[in-house]
Design a protein around this motif. Structure first.
Motif, PDB file in Angstrom:
ATOM      1  N   THR A   1       4.628  -1.491   6.974  1.00  0.00           N
ATOM      2  CA  THR A   1       5.412  -2.113   5.910  1.00  0.00           C
ATOM      3  C   THR A   1       5.898  -3.407   5.672  1.00  0.00           C
TER       4      THR A   1
ATOM      5  N   GLU B   1       8.644  -6.558   3.710  1.00  0.00           N
ATOM      6  CA  GLU B   1       9.623  -6.987   2.590  1.00  0.00           C
ATOM      7  C   GLU B   1       9.201  -8.342   2.161  1.00  0.00           C
TER       8      GLU B   1
ATOM      9  N   LYS C   1      11.501  -7.203  -2.234  1.00  0.00           N
ATOM     10  CA  LYS C   1      10.370  -6.394  -2.699  1.00  0.00           C
ATOM     11  C   LYS C   1       9.351  -5.730  -1.575  1.00  0.00           C
ATOM     12  N   PRO C   2       9.291  -4.505  -1.612  1.00  0.00           N
ATOM     13  CA  PRO C   2       8.784  -3.876  -0.333  1.00  0.00           C
ATOM     14  C   PRO C   2       7.359  -3.545  -0.883  1.00  0.00           C
ATOM     15  N   GLY C   3       6.588  -2.988   0.460  1.00  0.00           N
ATOM     16  CA  GLY C   3       5.452  -2.947   0.165  1.00  0.00           C
ATOM     17  C   GLY C   3       4.767  -2.432   1.618  1.00  0.00           C
ATOM     18  N   LYS C   4       3.489  -2.358   1.424  1.00  0.00           N
ATOM     19  CA  LYS C   4       2.421  -1.883   2.681  1.00  0.00           C
ATOM     20  C   LYS C   4       1.714  -2.923   2.897  1.00  0.00           C
ATOM     21  N   TRP C   5       1.302  -3.102   4.354  1.00  0.00           N
ATOM     22  CA  TRP C   5       0.390  -4.188   4.799  1.00  0.00           C
ATOM     23  C   TRP C   5      -0.831  -3.448   5.433  1.00  0.00           C
TER      24      TRP C   5
ATOM     25  N   THR D   1      -0.134  -4.060  -0.239  1.00  0.00           N
ATOM     26  CA  THR D   1      -0.078  -3.368  -1.401  1.00  0.00           C
ATOM     27  C   THR D   1       1.530  -3.445  -1.879  1.00  0.00           C
ATOM     28  N   LYS D   2       1.366  -3.778  -3.183  1.00  0.00           N
ATOM     29  CA  LYS D   2       2.844  -3.910  -3.827  1.00  0.00           C
ATOM     30  C   LYS D   2       3.228  -2.519  -3.947  1.00  0.00           C
ATOM     31  N   GLN D   3       4.556  -2.307  -4.524  1.00  0.00           N
ATOM     32  CA  GLN D   3       5.307  -1.146  -5.026  1.00  0.00           C
ATOM     33  C   GLN D   3       4.516  -0.693  -6.212  1.00  0.00           C
ATOM     34  N   ASP D   4       4.097  -1.559  -6.922  1.00  0.00           N
ATOM     35  CA  ASP D   4       3.522  -1.179  -8.405  1.00  0.00           C
ATOM     36  C   ASP D   4       1.972  -0.643  -7.919  1.00  0.00           C
ATOM     37  N   GLY D   5       1.431  -0.758  -6.866  1.00  0.00           N
ATOM     38  CA  GLY D   5       0.237  -0.375  -6.609  1.00  0.00           C
ATOM     39  C   GLY D   5      -0.916  -1.553  -6.617  1.00  0.00           C
TER      40      GLY D   5
END
Length: 145
Positions: A84, A86, A94-98, A110-114
């Protein structure tokens, strides 16, 4: 003998110039900031992108250059071992996955909005990360704060 040694050294230098960067996940984990040498160029790219989206507000956007520079200096990219991340700025986190893809040559966010942003890694080490930002289409250098 000297000629063979010089030839071998020259061949090694030439071939290493074309070596594909492969990044280790452990080198990515940590907090990163945009290197001071990239601040001005990044600010100019942000302004250009904002003006393209709002051409009627060009004067107002350009008038905010100092504020934009302060925001860019404050941005932190916190990459965590659990895949993950930020992106932290004065506007919030703004969190997401990497994921590290393409044999360690691409860092995919990959941002929170996809939505997905793919950054091409040019250089990486435990202290320096140089990538082509997929959103800005610009080369950025990150260092640990």
């Amino acid at each position: 003998m000297k000629l063979k040694l010089i030839t071998a050294v020259a061949a090694t230098v030439v071939l290493s110039a074309f070596t594909i960067v492969s990044t280790s996940e452990k080198d990515l984990v940590g907090s990163w900031k945009i290197d001071d040498s990239n601040i001005e160029g990044t600010v100019n790219k942000v302004i250009k992108k904002a003006v393209e989206a709002n051409p009627d507000a060009e004067d107002q956007i350009n008038a905010q250059k100092d504020a934009i520079a302060s925001m860019v200096k404050a941005v932190r990219l916190n990459i965590k071992a659990d895949h993950t991340y930020e992106s932290v700025s004065p506007q919030g986190a703004k969190p997401g996955k990497w994921a590290l893809t393409d044999n360690g040559k691409t860092l995919e966010f990959t941002k929170q909005d996809g939505s997905i942003r793919k950054d091409a890694i040019i250089e990486s080490s435990a202290t320096r990360l140089k990538m082509v930002n997929g959103d800005l289409a610009d080369t950025l250098v990150y260092v640990h704060p």
